[in-house]
Scaffold this motif. Sequence first.
Motif, PDB file in Angstrom:
ATOM      1  N   ALA A   1       0.819  -1.217   0.000  1.00 65.50           N
ATOM      2  CA  ALA A   1       0.000   0.000   0.000  1.00 65.50           C
ATOM      3  C   ALA A   1       0.847   1.258   0.000  1.00 65.50           C
ATOM      4  N   ALA A   2       2.160   1.118   0.214  1.00 66.09           N
ATOM      5  CA  ALA A   2       3.010   2.301   0.337  1.00 66.09           C
ATOM      6  C   ALA A   2       3.070   3.096  -0.955  1.00 66.09           C
ATOM      7  N   GLY A   3       3.132   2.411  -2.104  1.00 66.96           N
ATOM      8  CA  GLY A   3       3.237   3.123  -3.376  1.00 66.96           C
ATOM      9  C   GLY A   3       2.043   4.012  -3.660  1.00 66.96           C
ATOM     10  N   PRO A   4       0.801   3.464  -3.675  1.00 67.02           N
ATOM     11  CA  PRO A   4      -0.369   4.328  -3.879  1.00 67.02           C
ATOM     12  C   PRO A   4      -0.507   5.410  -2.818  1.00 67.02           C
ATOM     13  N   ALA A   5      -0.191   5.079  -1.566  1.00 61.67           N
ATOM     14  CA  ALA A   5      -0.302   6.080  -0.503  1.00 61.67           C
ATOM     15  C   ALA A   5       0.684   7.215  -0.717  1.00 61.67           C
ATOM     16  N   LEU A   6       1.915   6.865  -1.091  1.00 59.33           N
ATOM     17  CA  LEU A   6       2.932   7.894  -1.316  1.00 59.33           C
ATOM     18  C   LEU A   6       2.564   8.783  -2.501  1.00 59.33           C
ATOM     19  N   ALA A   7       1.918   8.214  -3.517  1.00 57.98           N
ATOM     20  CA  ALA A   7       1.477   9.012  -4.660  1.00 57.98           C
ATOM     21  C   ALA A   7       0.470  10.067  -4.228  1.00 57.98           C
ATOM     22  N   MET A   8      -0.482   9.688  -3.348  1.00 58.92           N
ATOM     23  CA  MET A   8      -1.464  10.661  -2.861  1.00 58.92           C
ATOM     24  C   MET A   8      -0.799  11.751  -2.028  1.00 58.92           C
ATOM     25  N   VAL A   9       0.169  11.364  -1.194  1.00 64.93           N
ATOM     26  CA  VAL A   9       0.865  12.347  -0.365  1.00 64.93           C
ATOM     27  C   VAL A   9       1.646  13.330  -1.232  1.00 64.93           C
ATOM     28  N   ALA A  10       2.321  12.808  -2.262  1.00 63.27           N
ATOM     29  CA  ALA A  10       3.111  13.673  -3.140  1.00 63.27           C
ATOM     30  C   ALA A  10       2.234  14.696  -3.855  1.00 63.27           C
ATOM     31  N   VAL A  11       1.091  14.258  -4.366  1.00 62.56           N
ATOM     32  CA  VAL A  11       0.178  15.182  -5.042  1.00 62.56           C
ATOM     33  C   VAL A  11      -0.435  16.152  -4.035  1.00 62.56           C
ATOM     34  N   GLY A  12      -0.668  15.680  -2.805  1.00 65.45           N
ATOM     35  CA  GLY A  12      -1.278  16.532  -1.786  1.00 65.45           C
ATOM     36  C   GLY A  12      -0.410  17.695  -1.361  1.00 65.45           C
ATOM     37  N   ILE A  13       0.883  17.619  -1.643  1.00 63.83           N
ATOM     38  CA  ILE A  13       1.769  18.726  -1.272  1.00 63.83           C
ATOM     39  C   ILE A  13       1.478  19.975  -2.106  1.00 63.83           C
ATOM     40  N   ILE A  14       0.903  19.808  -3.294  1.00 64.35           N
ATOM     41  CA  ILE A  14       0.664  20.955  -4.184  1.00 64.35           C
ATOM     42  C   ILE A  14      -0.266  21.989  -3.548  1.00 64.35           C
ATOM     43  N   PRO A  15      -1.479  21.625  -3.077  1.00 65.08           N
ATOM     44  CA  PRO A  15      -2.308  22.658  -2.453  1.00 65.08           C
ATOM     45  C   PRO A  15      -1.719  23.188  -1.159  1.00 65.08           C
ATOM     46  N   VAL A  16      -0.938  22.369  -0.455  1.00 72.11           N
ATOM     47  CA  VAL A  16      -0.275  22.865   0.748  1.00 72.11           C
ATOM     48  C   VAL A  16       0.705  23.970   0.376  1.00 72.11           C
ATOM     49  N   TYR A  17       1.429  23.778  -0.712  1.00 69.22           N
ATOM     50  CA  TYR A  17       2.349  24.804  -1.187  1.00 69.22           C
ATOM     51  C   TYR A  17       1.599  26.085  -1.569  1.00 69.22           C
ATOM     52  N   LEU A  18       0.450  25.923  -2.231  1.00 70.64           N
ATOM     53  CA  LEU A  18      -0.341  27.097  -2.615  1.00 70.64           C
ATOM     54  C   LEU A  18      -0.842  27.838  -1.389  1.00 70.64           C
ATOM     55  N   MET A  19      -1.300  27.084  -0.370  1.00 75.00           N
ATOM     56  CA  MET A  19      -1.768  27.734   0.853  1.00 75.00           C
ATOM     57  C   MET A  19      -0.622  28.414   1.591  1.00 75.00           C
ATOM     58  N   ALA A  20       0.547  27.794   1.570  1.00 76.37           N
ATOM     59  CA  ALA A  20       1.701  28.405   2.216  1.00 76.37           C
ATOM     60  C   ALA A  20       2.067  29.721   1.545  1.00 76.37           C
ATOM     61  N   ARG A  21       1.996  29.741   0.217  1.00 76.60           N
ATOM     62  CA  ARG A  21       2.274  30.986  -0.506  1.00 76.60           C
ATOM     63  C   ARG A  21       1.235  32.052  -0.182  1.00 76.60           C
ATOM     64  N   ALA A  22      -0.035  31.635  -0.140  1.00 80.46           N
ATOM     65  CA  ALA A  22      -1.093  32.607   0.152  1.00 80.46           C
ATOM     66  C   ALA A  22      -0.961  33.153   1.560  1.00 80.46           C
ATOM     67  N   SER A  23      -0.643  32.282   2.517  1.00 75.19           N
ATOM     68  CA  SER A  23      -0.537  32.740   3.900  1.00 75.19           C
ATOM     69  C   SER A  23       0.723  33.558   4.137  1.00 75.19           C
ATOM     70  N   ALA A  24       1.701  33.473   3.209  1.00 76.40           N
ATOM     71  CA  ALA A  24       2.937  34.238   3.364  1.00 76.40           C
ATOM     72  C   ALA A  24       2.772  35.696   2.970  1.00 76.40           C
ATOM     73  N   VAL A  25       1.650  36.034   2.324  1.00 69.53           N
ATOM     74  CA  VAL A  25       1.411  37.424   1.961  1.00 69.53           C
ATOM     75  C   VAL A  25       1.309  38.254   3.240  1.00 69.53           C
ATOM     76  N   ALA A  26       2.019  39.341   3.267  1.00 72.30           N
ATOM     77  CA  ALA A  26       2.104  40.126   4.489  1.00 72.30           C
ATOM     78  C   ALA A  26       0.766  40.720   4.864  1.00 72.30           C
ATOM     79  N   ARG A  27       0.579  40.930   6.156  1.00 75.14           N
ATOM     80  CA  ARG A  27      -0.614  41.607   6.654  1.00 75.14           C
ATOM     81  C   ARG A  27      -0.621  43.040   6.177  1.00 75.14           C
ATOM     82  N   PRO A  28      -1.776  43.741   6.257  1.00 70.00           N
ATOM     83  CA  PRO A  28      -1.789  45.148   5.892  1.00 70.00           C
ATOM     84  C   PRO A  28      -0.793  45.933   6.722  1.00 70.00           C
ATOM     85  N   GLY A  29       0.084  46.654   6.025  1.00 68.54           N
ATOM     86  CA  GLY A  29       1.044  47.479   6.739  1.00 68.54           C
ATOM     87  C   GLY A  29       2.300  46.775   7.151  1.00 68.54           C
TER      88      GLY A  29
END
Length: 578
Positions: A532-560
Amino acid sequence: MATTDTLADTPGHQPSARFKRPQIWNLLTWTIAFAVAFPILIVFSNVFSPKVSIWSHLAETVLPSYVGNSILLVIGVGAGVLLIGVPAAWMVTLCRFPGRRLFDWALLLPMAMPAYVIAYTYTGLLDYAGPAQTALRDLLGLQGGLRWIPAIRSLPGAIVMLVLVLYPYVYLLARAAFLEQSACVLEVSRTLGCSPWRGFWRVALPLARPALVAGVALALMEALNDFGTVQYFGVDTLATGIYRVWRGMGDATAGAQLAALLLVFVFVLLALERWSRGRRSFAHSTTRYRPLPRYQLTGGRALGAIIGCSVPVTFGFLLPASVLLYWAIANIDAWAGEKFLVLIRNSFFMAGFAALLAICLASILAYALRLHPTRPTQWAVRIASLGYAIPGPVLAIGILLPFAAIDHTLNAWAKSTLGVSPGLILSGTLVAITFAYLVRFLTVSLNVVEASLGKVTRSMDFAALSLGRTPFRTLTDVHLPIMRGSLLTAGIVVFVDVLKELPATLVIRPFNFDTLATTTYNLASDERLAEAAGPALAMVAVGIIPVYLMARASAVARPGQDNLAEDAGKAHTTKQYA
């Protein structure tokens, strides 16, 4: 009387008749809303046709454990995500210590790990035959089991697994809430004698309360939706009960009634989230921002912050991902092959198709609300947003019951009229599972599309209108090209959510149609964790993409936020931003 929100009635403009008649958009909106609400209506309709014998049997045997374990699961996960998510968000937002910038985004990584995958991984590590207990027995020279080690396959074990992957919901929203707070408020608390800890407890935490409650509510809905973890650990919850009654006892009505009970749990969570806000205001009283004062941590406090941020990242992502990678490489012949390529094809096709449809439907809903933001349209969009709150087992019951009835009716009519039997048209095909994905994850794309569409100035609508564009042409020629970045983001998030979805896929999928999620579950259930490790690892690898997008979005500085001043290590600055 004209309103500035309705394009068709804006003063100073002469809209075409096509803009004055938004009935088609309203009709589409209500059609989508009805489609989302349909499974819920089906589930609750079965409450009024109880089978006394079945319910008396369930009440005497398993129903108390289903309800009790579900309540304990909610309490444990809620407490756990708060204890991890809130302190982590506070430390990376208002403290300075070595590695803070790394932890800022790394704390989101466990979101890429499906709960059932991390459960399988830790079971392989910590179970009796796992390497951890085996090495410990060899080290201590023991022949028998280590009875003093808690069993991983238990309710506390399931709670720990879910907390490790769900705390980022609280962390993400708490971090955003802390970033939006005014530096003036925090500094006033310091001048009144509050230490950083007391300022956090008495000022920052109450201001962030709505975000914390929303994050906990999201985590708890995901916990109630979980099937793979609790099923594998042998924990009886309402989610596993629905599957057992449906498949084991063959009673669709009793399964629907259990689904209604689980749905009541979800609605109670949503009601508590609304009630917790009350009529109190949590808005900031200033529109002028300065960089937040970061408290420099040194010595033991800095070490404590590093350890506190490292533990959830290590146990929630790094350790299980490393184990999966080791198993996948060591057993590559067991999973890599033609069958794995078929799994990739099935999973990516379904996820991509569902994501594309979700973006289209979300664009229709958001644009209809922009064209004609009346109360009925607003209610329709709200109803269409309920799908994400529906647990997968509930959704499966609510879709299969009517689809099976339609299939039986069509088969009976075709056989009596045409002398042929078309077979399963809806319930036994990809139509049902695609519909389930759309109902479940439409909200995800709708939130992104609606926010992006709100940033498009209405003067572009008026310009297109003056050039004779219809609402549809305005959407396709003007808005969608501007929103393509946000549409891509929404599509990726839905794609990954569909890829990891297990409960609904497991029940609704057609025969001989497997995905990465279902194959991982089936192999792990047979104790073939290495395969089961191969299919599971494939899902984890693809799942990193939205995490990266959220990390970029949350890195935007607060107002000011003055990033240059922060990079130089300056906690305060006299520059102000309006």
